[in-house]
Design a protein around this motif. Structure first.
Motif, mmCIF file in Angstrom:
data_model
loop_
_atom_site.group_PDB
_atom_site.id
_atom_site.type_symbol
_atom_site.label_atom_id
_atom_site.label_comp_id
_atom_site.label_asym_id
_atom_site.label_seq_id
_atom_site.Cartn_x
_atom_site.Cartn_y
_atom_site.Cartn_z
ATOM 1 N N ALA A 133 5.229 24.654 34.543
ATOM 2 C CA ALA A 133 5.310 23.320 35.132
ATOM 3 C C ALA A 133 6.229 22.475 34.256
ATOM 4 N N VAL A 134 7.104 21.707 34.908
ATOM 5 C CA VAL A 134 8.079 20.883 34.184
ATOM 6 C C VAL A 134 8.055 19.466 34.735
ATOM 7 N N GLN A 135 7.926 18.526 33.821
ATOM 8 C CA GLN A 135 8.053 17.113 34.140
ATOM 9 C C GLN A 135 9.380 16.637 33.542
ATOM 10 N N ALA A 136 10.132 15.856 34.292
ATOM 11 C CA ALA A 136 11.355 15.241 33.795
ATOM 12 C C ALA A 136 11.073 13.766 33.572
ATOM 13 N N SER A 137 11.230 13.312 32.335
ATOM 14 C CA SER A 137 10.967 11.912 32.012
ATOM 15 C C SER A 137 11.997 11.447 30.979
ATOM 16 N N TYR A 138 12.661 10.348 31.253
ATOM 17 C CA TYR A 138 13.689 9.826 30.352
ATOM 18 C C TYR A 138 13.160 9.746 28.924
ATOM 19 N N ASP A 139 11.960 9.219 28.786
ATOM 20 C CA ASP A 139 11.261 9.242 27.500
ATOM 21 C C ASP A 139 9.779 9.005 27.754
ATOM 22 N N ILE A 140 8.976 9.287 26.746
ATOM 23 C CA ILE A 140 7.534 9.034 26.862
ATOM 24 C C ILE A 140 7.052 8.156 25.706
ATOM 25 N N HIS A 149 -2.885 22.117 35.567
ATOM 26 C CA HIS A 149 -3.430 23.221 34.768
ATOM 27 C C HIS A 149 -4.879 23.538 35.154
ATOM 28 N N LYS A 150 -5.643 22.521 35.496
ATOM 29 C CA LYS A 150 -7.032 22.749 35.925
ATOM 30 C C LYS A 150 -7.081 23.492 37.257
ATOM 31 N N ALA A 151 -6.130 23.208 38.141
ATOM 32 C CA ALA A 151 -6.103 23.856 39.452
ATOM 33 C C ALA A 151 -5.449 25.234 39.392
ATOM 34 N N PHE A 152 -4.378 25.344 38.625
ATOM 35 C CA PHE A 152 -3.614 26.588 38.498
ATOM 36 C C PHE A 152 -3.259 26.764 37.024
ATOM 37 N N PRO A 153 -3.999 27.575 36.294
ATOM 38 C CA PRO A 153 -3.749 27.734 34.853
ATOM 39 C C PRO A 153 -2.273 28.030 34.555
ATOM 40 N N LEU A 154 -1.742 27.254 33.631
ATOM 41 C CA LEU A 154 -0.330 27.358 33.271
ATOM 42 C C LEU A 154 -0.137 28.197 32.015
ATOM 43 N N GLN A 155 0.948 28.913 31.978
ATOM 44 C CA GLN A 155 1.356 29.610 30.753
ATOM 45 C C GLN A 155 2.210 28.692 29.897
ATOM 46 N N ARG A 156 2.936 27.769 30.587
ATOM 47 C CA ARG A 156 3.806 26.861 29.857
ATOM 48 C C ARG A 156 3.899 25.537 30.598
ATOM 49 N N ALA A 157 3.741 24.447 29.854
ATOM 50 C CA ALA A 157 3.879 23.094 30.393
ATOM 51 C C ALA A 157 4.908 22.359 29.542
ATOM 52 N N VAL A 158 5.878 21.741 30.209
ATOM 53 C CA VAL A 158 7.008 21.133 29.499
ATOM 54 C C VAL A 158 7.284 19.738 30.049
ATOM 55 N N ILE A 159 7.576 18.804 29.149
ATOM 56 C CA ILE A 159 8.119 17.504 29.530
ATOM 57 C C ILE A 159 9.526 17.457 28.945
ATOM 58 N N VAL A 160 10.525 17.426 29.822
ATOM 59 C CA VAL A 160 11.921 17.358 29.399
ATOM 60 C C VAL A 160 12.303 15.889 29.297
ATOM 61 N N THR A 161 12.809 15.488 28.120
ATOM 62 C CA THR A 161 13.173 14.088 27.870
ATOM 63 C C THR A 161 14.622 13.997 27.410
ATOM 64 N N ARG A 162 15.068 12.769 27.236
ATOM 65 C CA ARG A 162 16.431 12.552 26.752
ATOM 66 C C ARG A 162 16.577 13.038 25.316
ATOM 67 N N ILE A 168 1.361 21.122 25.581
ATOM 68 C CA ILE A 168 2.523 20.621 26.326
ATOM 69 C C ILE A 168 3.678 20.473 25.353
ATOM 70 N N GLU A 169 4.790 21.089 25.695
ATOM 71 C CA GLU A 169 6.001 20.977 24.886
ATOM 72 C C GLU A 169 6.815 19.791 25.389
ATOM 73 N N VAL A 170 7.156 18.892 24.496
ATOM 74 C CA VAL A 170 8.074 17.807 24.807
ATOM 75 C C VAL A 170 9.391 18.218 24.158
ATOM 76 N N ILE A 171 10.440 18.332 24.964
ATOM 77 C CA ILE A 171 11.680 18.915 24.475
ATOM 78 C C ILE A 171 12.886 18.134 25.003
ATOM 79 N N PRO A 172 13.893 17.906 24.146
ATOM 80 C CA PRO A 172 15.098 17.217 24.626
ATOM 81 C C PRO A 172 15.843 18.085 25.641
ATOM 82 N N VAL A 173 16.483 17.444 26.595
ATOM 83 C CA VAL A 173 17.140 18.160 27.676
ATOM 84 C C VAL A 173 18.192 19.145 27.172
ATOM 85 N N TRP A 174 18.948 18.776 26.149
ATOM 86 C CA TRP A 174 20.011 19.674 25.668
ATOM 87 C C TRP A 174 19.426 20.989 25.159
ATOM 88 N N LYS A 175 18.285 20.891 24.496
ATOM 89 C CA LYS A 175 17.643 22.084 23.945
ATOM 90 C C LYS A 175 17.022 22.932 25.066
#
Length: 127
Positions: A62-69, A86-99, A112-119
């Motif tokens: 699952a991936v969320q796109a957010s300018y920043d958090i 995750h409660k409904a469908f267990p995730l192997q990886r959850a990511v929030i992509v930020t600037r 949950i991994e918060v990761i810059p978009v370039w990376k």
């Protein structure tokens, strides 16, 4: 996205809003290249009381796109969406992509991994 939609994004007054929309579209294109190489759809949007931008069931991703958090409300909303999914469908990886942010957030059994978009764009997914 059609030409008019892209033009609208580029002419929006608030740069942060414009960059958020571009970030979300960039994530969609990247995920479609990684996971939609067949005739069957493999990339989904999930919405049941919470919106998850991108969900790939077969990869448990699952991936969320957010300018920043940096804002507490934004952070709570993005994390809550991923934990609800995750409660409904267990995730192997959850990511929030930020600037430009990078960190790990642990909510119960979910990391949950918060990761810059370039990376994030440099990663290669194998399903």
């Amino acid at each position: 996205m059609d030409k008019q939609g892209f033009k609208k994004i580029l002419t929006e007054r608030h740069q942060e809003v414009r960059e958020w929309k571009l970030l979300e579209n960039l994530c969609a294109i990247h995920l479609m290249k990684q996971f939609s190489n067949t005739d069957e759809p493999r990339l989904f949007y999930y919405s049941r009381n919470m919106e998850v931008d991108f969900y790939v069931p077969e990869a448990g991703l699952a991936v969320q796109a957010s300018y920043d958090i940096y804002d507490d409300e934004t952070r709570r909303r993005e994390v809550a969406a991923l934990t609800t999914l995750h409660k409904a469908f267990p995730l192997q990886r959850a990511v929030i992509v930020t600037r430009d942010q990078e960190e790990q957030i642990t909510e119960g059994a979910l990391t949950i991994e918060v990761i810059p978009v370039w990376k994030w764009l440099l990663e290669v997914y194998f399903v």
